[in-house]
Design a protein around this motif. Structure first.
Motif, PDB file in Angstrom:
ATOM      1  N   TYR A  76       8.722 -12.464   9.722  1.00 54.15           N
ATOM      2  CA  TYR A  76       7.512 -12.278   8.920  1.00 54.15           C
ATOM      3  C   TYR A  76       6.733 -11.085   9.470  1.00 54.15           C
ATOM      4  O   TYR A  76       6.429 -11.021  10.653  1.00 54.15           O
ATOM      5  N   VAL A  77       6.454 -10.145   8.615  1.00 56.49           N
ATOM      6  CA  VAL A  77       5.655  -8.986   9.004  1.00 56.49           C
ATOM      7  C   VAL A  77       4.420  -8.969   8.116  1.00 56.49           C
ATOM      8  O   VAL A  77       4.522  -8.762   6.906  1.00 56.49           O
ATOM      9  N   ARG A  78       3.285  -9.216   8.749  1.00 53.18           N
ATOM     10  CA  ARG A  78       2.038  -9.268   7.999  1.00 53.18           C
ATOM     11  C   ARG A  78       1.581  -7.847   7.671  1.00 53.18           C
ATOM     12  O   ARG A  78       1.567  -6.983   8.536  1.00 53.18           O
ATOM     13  N   GLU A  79       1.214  -7.625   6.410  1.00 53.34           N
ATOM     14  CA  GLU A  79       0.734  -6.309   6.007  1.00 53.34           C
ATOM     15  C   GLU A  79      -0.637  -6.055   6.618  1.00 53.34           C
ATOM     16  O   GLU A  79      -1.491  -6.938   6.657  1.00 53.34           O
ATOM     17  N   MET A  80      -0.820  -4.841   7.096  1.00 55.65           N
ATOM     18  CA  MET A  80      -2.124  -4.473   7.629  1.00 55.65           C
ATOM     19  C   MET A  80      -2.398  -3.032   7.220  1.00 55.65           C
ATOM     20  O   MET A  80      -1.736  -2.103   7.683  1.00 55.65           O
ATOM     21  N   ASN A  81      -3.375  -2.867   6.342  1.00 54.17           N
ATOM     22  CA  ASN A  81      -3.708  -1.512   5.911  1.00 54.17           C
ATOM     23  C   ASN A  81      -4.777  -0.923   6.828  1.00 54.17           C
ATOM     24  O   ASN A  81      -5.316  -1.593   7.704  1.00 54.17           O
ATOM     25  N   TRP A  93      -8.475  -2.687   7.122  1.00 55.42           N
ATOM     26  CA  TRP A  93      -8.530  -4.133   7.302  1.00 55.42           C
ATOM     27  C   TRP A  93      -9.856  -4.578   7.901  1.00 55.42           C
ATOM     28  O   TRP A  93     -10.361  -5.648   7.589  1.00 55.42           O
TER      29      TRP A  93
END
Length: 127
Positions: free
Chosen positions: A7-12, A15
């Protein structure tokens, strides 16, 4: 070895704008930017002082510019804001006890502001 994908959590890049705590933290840390300019102005002023009267008068004229005055006011406000937030967290970071009894947080913060006022007064008298 597993065939599962991790699982790779999106982080723009923005944030931190969604959380009030992080917005406040970023604002506090951004107070260094006008302070950098102020430090550069003073450093160039010291250089101008060494170079002679003409360079010093040129630097004084530069410092009288409305833009430079505005930057210095923002730097002062930023440094006071930074000091206020630092002083308010100081009792939590370093609780002080005298004879086993904790000193009130308000007393610690007021003592720090009193020290700032005393040091500023001493510098004002010396200069």
């Amino acid at each position: 070895m597993s065939n599962r994908k991790p699982y790779v959590r999106e982080m723009n890049a923005t944030w931190w704008t969604k959380h009030p705590f992080y917005r406040f933290y970023m604002l506090r840390e951004a107070t260094v930017l006008p302070l950098i300019l102020f430090t550069l102005f003073v450093t160039f002023g010291l250089g101008a002082l060494v170079k002679g009267a003409d360079a010093w008068n040129t630097w004084l004229a530069f410092m009288a510019s409305p833009i430079v005055i505005a930057i210095n006011i923002v730097a002062l406000a930023g440094s006071l804001f930074h000091a206020a937030t630092f002083f308010s967290m100081m009792p939590q970071v370093m609780p002080i006890r005298i004879k086993g009894k904790p000193i009130e947080k308000k007393t610690i913060v007021l003592a720090q502001w009193a020290a700032v006022a005393a040091i500023s007064l001493i510098v004002l008298i010396i200069v």
